[in-house]
Design an enzyme around this catalytic site. Structure first.
Site, short mmCIF file in Angstrom:
data_model
loop_
_atom_site.label_atom_id
_atom_site.label_comp_id
_atom_site.label_asym_id
_atom_site.label_seq_id
_atom_site.Cartn_x
_atom_site.Cartn_y
_atom_site.Cartn_z
N LYS A 136 -2.61 -2.06 7.78
CA LYS A 136 -3.81 -1.51 8.40
C LYS A 136 -3.99 -2.10 9.79
CE LYS A 136 -6.60 -0.25 4.39
NZ LYS A 136 -7.88 -0.47 3.67
N TYR A 179 -9.75 -7.82 -5.92
CA TYR A 179 -8.57 -7.43 -6.69
C TYR A 179 -8.28 -8.40 -7.84
CZ TYR A 179 -7.00 -4.05 -3.20
OH TYR A 179 -6.89 -2.97 -2.37
N ARG A 210 0.87 -1.18 0.00
CA ARG A 210 0.00 0.00 0.00
C ARG A 210 0.90 1.23 0.00
NH1 ARG A 210 -2.31 -3.43 4.08
NH2 ARG A 210 -4.46 -4.09 3.55
N HIS A 264 -4.35 -8.66 3.57
CA HIS A 264 -5.81 -8.56 3.73
C HIS A 264 -6.28 -9.44 4.88
CE1 HIS A 264 -6.48 -7.31 -0.75
NE2 HIS A 264 -6.23 -6.28 0.03
N HIS A 293 -1.85 2.76 -6.20
CA HIS A 293 -2.77 1.63 -6.03
C HIS A 293 -2.79 0.75 -7.27
CE1 HIS A 293 -6.02 -0.65 -4.32
NE2 HIS A 293 -6.74 -0.47 -5.43
N ARG A 315 -0.05 -1.73 -6.97
CA ARG A 315 -0.40 -2.79 -6.00
C ARG A 315 -1.38 -3.78 -6.63
NH1 ARG A 315 -1.32 -4.27 -0.48
NH2 ARG A 315 -3.52 -4.48 0.10
#
Length: 303
Positions: free
Chosen positions: A175, A279, A151, A270, A244, A247
């Site tokens: 995250k 994705y 990211r 994730h 992005h 990625r």
């Protein structure tokens, strides 16, 4: 179409309410009228002649008809919103005891799939042969984003101590402050090595960030976005370049090559597999070709 009084009169009172009490714009009033007139005409076609007869089942039928008619999710949502507002008014006036449209919602809007670059476009973008420190830094950033699927925030927050060229791995904080170790190899590893050799020409003393701006401080998200967009134009890549997209290209190309959704999930950081699936949009023509070539029943029917 002329509407039965049981449908028409409450609508006229509602339109007057929107005009005089809610004081909505003429455009909004016309939009309410358009949506509700369409729904009323559909109810007449279904044999319903008054609003008191409409329950949640009827509302679901109206929603289903909208979907069959090809309404976009956003348009159907707007239509149901108008109906809910109208029923709220009827409840307020004591005509109905409850709003039958309250529990009926439109299908969720489809999330647009992020776009990716194909392998040739990636090669075109990453063929940066300039040797000044900023160009070396930029290629290292792009190689690393594409080579490790990072990211933007993860790339920017990397410190020099998080990188092991010897092992070929990165310590990444994703995250929710979740830490993961990500492998990187090949050209990504090579260009990060090139950058580390010249980083001292730009980095301020004591700056821990792996990638720094020409001012010597940790590079910002906005600066990375700007530089990647500029390289996309400079390298004559047809689509707009952003972090992005690199990625997503990593995820798509990894999945196309390996077919291992779980591994790609781990590499991307994730929490849920469903996020990774968004994705992964293998081209349908490619899938159809694989099917035609591989499935015995498909091959048998060829002449």
């Amino acid at each position: 179409m002329s509407l039965p009084a049981g449908l028409e009169k409450p609508l006229q009172r509602f339109y007057e309410y929107l005009r005089s009490e809610r004081e909505l714009s003429l455009h909004t009033q016309q939009n309410y009228k358009r949506q509700l007139t369409t729904l009323a005409e559909q109810l007449v076609a279904l044999g319903v002649d008054n609003w008191q007869a409409v329950d949640a089942g009827w509302v679901r039928q109206l929603a289903s008809k909208g979907m069959r008619d090809g309404l976009k999710a956003s348009s159907l949502s707007m239509r149901l919103s108008a109906l809910r507002s109208f029923f709220d008014y009827l409840v307020q006036q004591g005509v109905l005891k409850a709003n039958p449209a309250k529990g009926v919602s439109a299908p969720r809007k489809a999330r647009p799939l992020p776009k990716n670059l194909d392998v040739d476009e990636m090669d075109q973008l990453l063929s940066v042969d300039e040797d000044d420190p900023l160009a070396i830094r930029d290629r290292a950033m792009m190689e690393l984003m594409y080579g490790a699927g990072l990211r933007l925030s993860e790339l920017v927050s990397l410190d020099v101590k998080d990188v092991s060229l010897r092992k070929g791995d990165l310590r990444v904080i994703g995250k929710g402050d979740k830490e993961r170790v990500v492998p990187f190899a090949g050209l990504a590893r090579e260009w990060v090595g090139h950058w580390l050799k010249v980083r001292g020409q730009l980095a301020a003393a004591g700056e821990p960030g792996l990638f720094v701006s020409k001012l010597g401080q940790r590079i910002s998200n906005r600066n990375v976005q700007k530089r990647m967009a500029e390289w996309g134009q400079k390298q004559a890549v047809s689509s707009h370049i952003n972090p992005h997209k690199l990625r997503h290209s990593f995820a798509t190309h990894m999945l196309e090559s390996s077919g291992d959704l779980r591994a790609v999930q781990e590499l991307l950081g994730h929490a849920n597999l469903s996020t990774t699936q968004i994705y992964t949009h293998l081209d349908f023509q490619h899938l159809a070709q694989v099917y035609d070539e591989a499935h015995p029943r498909a091959k048998r029917n060829k002449r």
